[in-house]
Each structure stands twice: as C-alpha cells, then as structure tokens.
Design an enzyme around this catalytic site. Structure first.
Site, PDB file in Angstrom:
ATOM      1  N   TYR A 189     -13.610  -2.931  10.288  1.00 16.90           N
ATOM      2  CA  TYR A 189     -12.109  -2.308  10.328  1.00 16.90           C
ATOM      3  C   TYR A 189     -11.741  -2.580  11.744  1.00 16.90           C
ATOM      4  O   TYR A 189     -10.611  -2.951  11.847  1.00 16.90           O
ATOM      5  CB  TYR A 189     -12.335  -0.810   9.870  1.00 16.90           C
ATOM      6  CG  TYR A 189     -11.132  -0.122   9.972  1.00 16.90           C
ATOM      7  CD1 TYR A 189     -10.273  -0.316   8.877  1.00 16.90           C
ATOM      8  CD2 TYR A 189     -10.574   0.703  10.711  1.00 16.90           C
ATOM      9  CE1 TYR A 189      -9.170   0.641   8.764  1.00 16.90           C
ATOM     10  CE2 TYR A 189      -9.224   1.558  10.641  1.00 16.90           C
ATOM     11  CZ  TYR A 189      -8.554   1.454   9.782  1.00 16.90           C
ATOM     12  OH  TYR A 189      -7.364   2.111   9.682  1.00 16.90           O
ATOM     13  N   SER A 247      -4.608   0.191  14.335  1.00 23.21           N
ATOM     14  CA  SER A 247      -5.165   1.363  14.474  1.00 23.21           C
ATOM     15  C   SER A 247      -5.774   1.479  16.035  1.00 23.21           C
ATOM     16  O   SER A 247      -6.094   0.539  16.209  1.00 23.21           O
ATOM     17  CB  SER A 247      -6.377   1.400  13.420  1.00 23.21           C
ATOM     18  OG  SER A 247      -7.211   2.677  13.479  1.00 23.21           O
ATOM     19  N   ALA A 280     -10.834  -5.961  12.091  1.00 25.63           N
ATOM     20  CA  ALA A 280      -9.469  -6.408  11.310  1.00 25.63           C
ATOM     21  C   ALA A 280      -8.220  -5.832  12.115  1.00 25.63           C
ATOM     22  O   ALA A 280      -7.195  -6.613  12.023  1.00 25.63           O
ATOM     23  CB  ALA A 280      -9.636  -5.754  10.138  1.00 25.63           C
ATOM     24  N   LYS A 281      -8.464  -4.474  12.676  1.00 27.68           N
ATOM     25  CA  LYS A 281      -7.063  -3.875  13.175  1.00 27.68           C
ATOM     26  C   LYS A 281      -7.279  -4.847  14.604  1.00 27.68           C
ATOM     27  O   LYS A 281      -5.919  -4.485  15.004  1.00 27.68           O
ATOM     28  CB  LYS A 281      -7.506  -2.523  13.390  1.00 27.68           C
ATOM     29  CG  LYS A 281      -7.368  -1.793  12.040  1.00 27.68           C
ATOM     30  CD  LYS A 281      -6.327  -2.127  11.101  1.00 27.68           C
ATOM     31  CE  LYS A 281      -5.902  -1.116  10.149  1.00 27.68           C
ATOM     32  NZ  LYS A 281      -4.756  -1.552   9.142  1.00 27.68           N
ATOM     33  N   GLY A 294       0.921  -1.062  -0.092  1.00 27.46           N
ATOM     34  CA  GLY A 294       0.094   0.121  -0.009  1.00 27.46           C
ATOM     35  C   GLY A 294       0.996   1.311   0.164  1.00 27.46           C
ATOM     36  O   GLY A 294       0.532   2.134   0.602  1.00 27.46           O
ATOM     37  N   ARG A 322       0.709   5.839  -1.617  1.00 28.31           N
ATOM     38  CA  ARG A 322       0.300   6.872  -1.189  1.00 28.31           C
ATOM     39  C   ARG A 322       0.365   6.753   0.263  1.00 28.31           C
ATOM     40  O   ARG A 322       0.456   5.763   0.949  1.00 28.31           O
ATOM     41  CB  ARG A 322      -0.942   7.374  -1.719  1.00 28.31           C
ATOM     42  CG  ARG A 322      -2.141   6.662  -1.534  1.00 28.31           C
ATOM     43  CD  ARG A 322      -3.031   7.008  -2.523  1.00 28.31           C
ATOM     44  NE  ARG A 322      -4.489   6.125  -2.920  1.00 28.31           N
ATOM     45  CZ  ARG A 322      -5.250   5.920  -2.171  1.00 28.31           C
ATOM     46  NH1 ARG A 322      -5.450   6.918  -1.268  1.00 28.31           N
ATOM     47  NH2 ARG A 322      -6.407   5.170  -2.333  1.00 28.31           N
TER      48      ARG A 322
HETATM   49  P1  NAP Z   1      -4.639   5.431   1.989  1.00 25.03           P
HETATM   50  O1  NAP Z   1      -4.083   6.672   1.799  1.00 25.03           O
HETATM   51  O2  NAP Z   1      -6.004   4.929   1.684  1.00 25.03           O
HETATM   52  O3  NAP Z   1      -3.526   4.256   1.212  1.00 25.03           O
HETATM   53  C1  NAP Z   1      -3.935   3.025   1.430  1.00 25.03           C
HETATM   54  C2  NAP Z   1      -2.751   2.191   0.134  1.00 25.03           C
HETATM   55  O4  NAP Z   1      -3.359   0.842   0.189  1.00 25.03           O
HETATM   56  C3  NAP Z   1      -3.487   2.622  -1.159  1.00 25.03           C
HETATM   57  O5  NAP Z   1      -2.373   3.178  -2.075  1.00 25.03           O
HETATM   58  C4  NAP Z   1      -4.230   1.443  -1.630  1.00 25.03           C
HETATM   59  O6  NAP Z   1      -4.376   1.323  -3.012  1.00 25.03           O
HETATM   60  C5  NAP Z   1      -3.506   0.452  -1.097  1.00 25.03           C
HETATM   61  N1  NAP Z   1      -4.238  -0.971  -1.242  1.00 25.03           N
HETATM   62  C6  NAP Z   1      -5.463  -1.256  -0.905  1.00 25.03           C
HETATM   63  N2  NAP Z   1      -6.136  -2.289  -0.972  1.00 25.03           N
HETATM   64  C7  NAP Z   1      -4.841  -2.939  -1.399  1.00 25.03           C
HETATM   65  C8  NAP Z   1      -4.666  -4.317  -1.721  1.00 25.03           C
HETATM   66  N3  NAP Z   1      -5.625  -5.193  -1.868  1.00 25.03           N
HETATM   67  N4  NAP Z   1      -3.537  -4.655  -2.249  1.00 25.03           N
HETATM   68  C9  NAP Z   1      -2.195  -3.828  -2.341  1.00 25.03           C
HETATM   69  N5  NAP Z   1      -2.755  -2.380  -1.892  1.00 25.03           N
HETATM   70  C10 NAP Z   1      -3.808  -2.218  -1.600  1.00 25.03           C
HETATM   71  O7  NAP Z   1      -4.542   4.744   3.518  1.00 25.03           O
HETATM   72  P2  NAP Z   1      -3.489   5.378   4.449  1.00 25.03           P
HETATM   73  O8  NAP Z   1      -4.339   6.342   5.274  1.00 25.03           O
HETATM   74  O9  NAP Z   1      -1.951   5.765   4.184  1.00 25.03           O
HETATM   75  O10 NAP Z   1      -3.679   4.094   5.484  1.00 25.03           O
HETATM   76  C11 NAP Z   1      -2.477   3.190   5.440  1.00 25.03           C
HETATM   77  C12 NAP Z   1      -2.631   1.979   6.626  1.00 25.03           C
HETATM   78  O11 NAP Z   1      -2.706   2.585   8.053  1.00 25.03           O
HETATM   79  C13 NAP Z   1      -3.818   1.179   6.372  1.00 25.03           C
HETATM   80  O12 NAP Z   1      -3.714   0.075   6.899  1.00 25.03           O
HETATM   81  C14 NAP Z   1      -5.066   1.952   7.544  1.00 25.03           C
HETATM   82  O13 NAP Z   1      -5.922   1.169   7.943  1.00 25.03           O
HETATM   83  C15 NAP Z   1      -3.771   2.395   8.603  1.00 25.03           C
HETATM   84  N6  NAP Z   1      -4.327   3.355   9.521  1.00 25.03           N
HETATM   85  C16 NAP Z   1      -4.472   4.696   8.942  1.00 25.03           C
HETATM   86  C17 NAP Z   1      -4.952   5.525   9.570  1.00 25.03           C
HETATM   87  C18 NAP Z   1      -5.131   7.104   9.318  1.00 25.03           C
HETATM   88  O14 NAP Z   1      -5.687   7.943   9.995  1.00 25.03           O
HETATM   89  N7  NAP Z   1      -4.984   7.552   7.910  1.00 25.03           N
HETATM   90  C19 NAP Z   1      -5.111   5.431  11.110  1.00 25.03           C
HETATM   91  C20 NAP Z   1      -4.852   4.125  11.611  1.00 25.03           C
HETATM   92  C21 NAP Z   1      -4.451   3.243  10.586  1.00 25.03           C
HETATM   93  P3  NAP Z   1      -5.328   2.102  -3.967  1.00 25.03           P
HETATM   94  O15 NAP Z   1      -5.173   3.317  -4.018  1.00 25.03           O
HETATM   95  O16 NAP Z   1      -5.205   1.628  -5.481  1.00 25.03           O
HETATM   96  O17 NAP Z   1      -6.647   1.764  -3.368  1.00 25.03           O
END
Ligand code: NAP
Length: 249
Positions: free
Chosen positions: A150, A138, A153-154, A9, A12
């Site tokens: 979610y 998370s 999962a987390k 992932g 971005r």
């Molecule tokens: P994000 O900006 O939505 O980026 C997630 C990336 O994962 C995207 O590039 C997406 O690709 C890719 N992805 C989704 N499904 C996939 C798959 N099946 N195989 C390979 N890549 C895949 O998310 P983020 O905010 O950076 O979050 C990253 C991680 O941190 C996640 O696990 C999220 O649950 C966790 N997290 C985030 C937050 C927050 O506040 N942002 C808080 C707690 C935990 P596409 O663009 O093609 O869909």
C-alpha cells in the site's frame, strides 16, 4: 459552471463523501464502484438533495471496463472533465508474510486503476481544454508497518500526480493528490479487525496521536477534493496535500 465528474470507489467512505460534495458544488456525478448496485445509496443521497448522478459499475483495474464506463458516462452525463481516483483496497501483511497476490492486487487497483481512468478521461479533458484530476494518496506513502504494498502504491500515486501535472498542464488540466491521515471508514475498520482491536478503541488511540485531537472523517477529504476541483484552483497543480490533522500523520 456545471461539469461532469467521475469519482471512483464512490459507493462508500471517502469516495461517497466526495461524490456528494462535488454534486453539492453543482456538478453532475458518475458514482463509480465495482458493483453498480452498491452505488445506490450515494446516488440517492445526491438526487434527494436535488443533484444529478448515475451509478456505474466497473473495475478500475480492467482496461475494457474502464473504457466502456467512461464512454457510457460521456454519453449519459456529458463530457467528463473532473476525475477523482479514489478506489482502493488494503491487503496488509508484514513483508515476510505478504503474498504475490497481496502485492499485485493493491498495486493494480491503486496504480493501474488510476492510470487507466486518467488515460481514458484525459482525452475528454484535452478536448475541452479544461480538467481536474485528484488522486488519493495516503500518509502511508511515508512508510507504515504492514503496508509495503500500500505504501509503494500511495508513494507511486504522488509520482504519477506530478508527472500528469507536467504533461497535462498545457491543456488547462490540473492534477493534485490528497494524502489523508486516519479517516473513519470501512477501510480503517478492517485494519482494527486485523489488529484484533475494537473500532472505537482504535479510533480513540489514533486520535490521541493527531495534533488536532480527533480522527478524520470522509467530509474532511471531500472538502480538499472540492477545492482542487474548483475553477479557482486552476494555478495549483502537481501538489500533494496532507489532510491528516497535523503535518504528517
Ligand atoms: P473504503 O471505505 O474501503 O472504500 C473504497 C471503495 O473502493 C469501496 O467502495 C470499494 O468497493 C471500491 N473499490 C475497491 N476496488 C475497486 C476497483 N477495483 N474498482 C472500483 N472500485 C473499487 O475506503 P476509504 O477508506 O473510503 O478509502 C478511499 C481512498 O482513500 C482509498 O484510495 C484509500 O487508500 C485512501 N485512504 C484512506 C484512508 C483512511 O484512513 N480511510 C487514509 C488514507 C488514504 P468494494 O466495497 O466493492 O470493495
């Protein structure tokens, strides 16, 4: 020492920041995401800064794609011994409105994805008698309205982390989880859209609830991942680090 790292992932958000950080730490990095073309910006940022990276397209929930991707990374970059399971999606809904697809797709990307990636990479880690796995949990693991899928999962990622830490410790492989709080990315942007709130307003509202008085940024999480992946962190395993600007959220 230079290692080969895989960040899922990583096109971005938190994954991209973590890939850049691990490259800055001296590792070669496989920038893995669903669509290989989307990984270009992260790869360019790394190579422009003098690092080495390749883009890899794979769905982490697809067993065949995962084994193909890990084999390609081993052949092109070297034996992968660092893995950051970061790929994630949200499909938020209150329970009574949550569809089976909402449930299955979220559990599949986070849990099945981390399982498949870890299973493929541990063979390489065991062969080197060294490894680091970092799983993205998370603060939602503690419960969050609209996120039954979610949160499950987390929370699952935390049990998965602790179990792998026990199983893989004898091979010098540490396994830890990072549980971010509110981080400014496309994922939180999507949440603001679902709630019908402007993103700036949403960020400001969340920042007010956070003890350090600001929202988190992807580099905050990358810094924690960098520590867990370091040589110096070899005695830290099975831990869940809340990176949330306060004790929980
Ligand atoms: P994000 O900006 O939505 O980026 C997630 C990336 O994962 C995207 O590039 C997406 O690709 C890719 N992805 C989704 N499904 C996939 C798959 N099946 N195989 C390979 N890549 C895949 O998310 P983020 O905010 O950076 O979050 C990253 C991680 O941190 C996640 O696990 C999220 O649950 C966790 N997290 C985030 C937050 C927050 O506040 N942002 C808080 C707690 C935990 P596409 O663009 O093609 O869909």
């Amino acid at each position: 020492m230079t290692r080969t790292a895989i960040v899922t992932g990583a096109a971005r958000g938190i994954g991209a920041a973590t890939a850049r950080r691990l490259a800055a730490d001296g590792h070669t990095v496989a920038v893995l995401d669903l669509d290989e073309a989307q990984c270009g910006d992260t790869v360019a940022a790394i190579t422009d800064a003098g690092g080495r990276a390749i883009a890899v397209g794979a769905d982490v929930a697809d067993a065949e794609a995962v084994s193909g991707a890990v084999a390609r990374i081993a052949a092109e970059l070297g034996t992968p011994t660092i893995l950051v399971n970061n790929a994630g999606i949200i499909r938020d809904n209150l329970l009574f409105r949550m569809t089976e697809d909402d449930w299955d797709s979220v559990l599949s990307v986070h849990l099945r994805g981390a399982f498949l990636m870890s299973r493929a990479v541990q063979a390489h880690q065991v062969s080197q008698n060294w490894g680091r796995i970092v799983n993205l949990s998370s603060t939602s693991a503690l419960g969050n309205r609209g996120q039954a899928n979610y949160a499950a999962a987390k929370a699952g990622m935390q049990g998965f982390t602790k179990t792998l830490a026990i199983e893989l410790g004898r091979y010098n492989v540490t396994v830890n989880a990072i549980a971010p709080g509110f981080i400014v990315t496309d994922m939180t942007k999507a949440t603001a859209e679902r709630l019908g709130v402007g993103f700036d307003e949403f960020v400001a509202f969340n920042a007010e609830q956070i003890p350090v008085g600001r929202a988190g940024h992807p580099d905050d999480i990358a810094a924690a991942a960098s520590f867990f992946c370091s040589e110096a962190a070899g005695f830290v395993s099975g831990q869940v680090l809340y990176v949330a600007g306060g004790p929980r959220a």
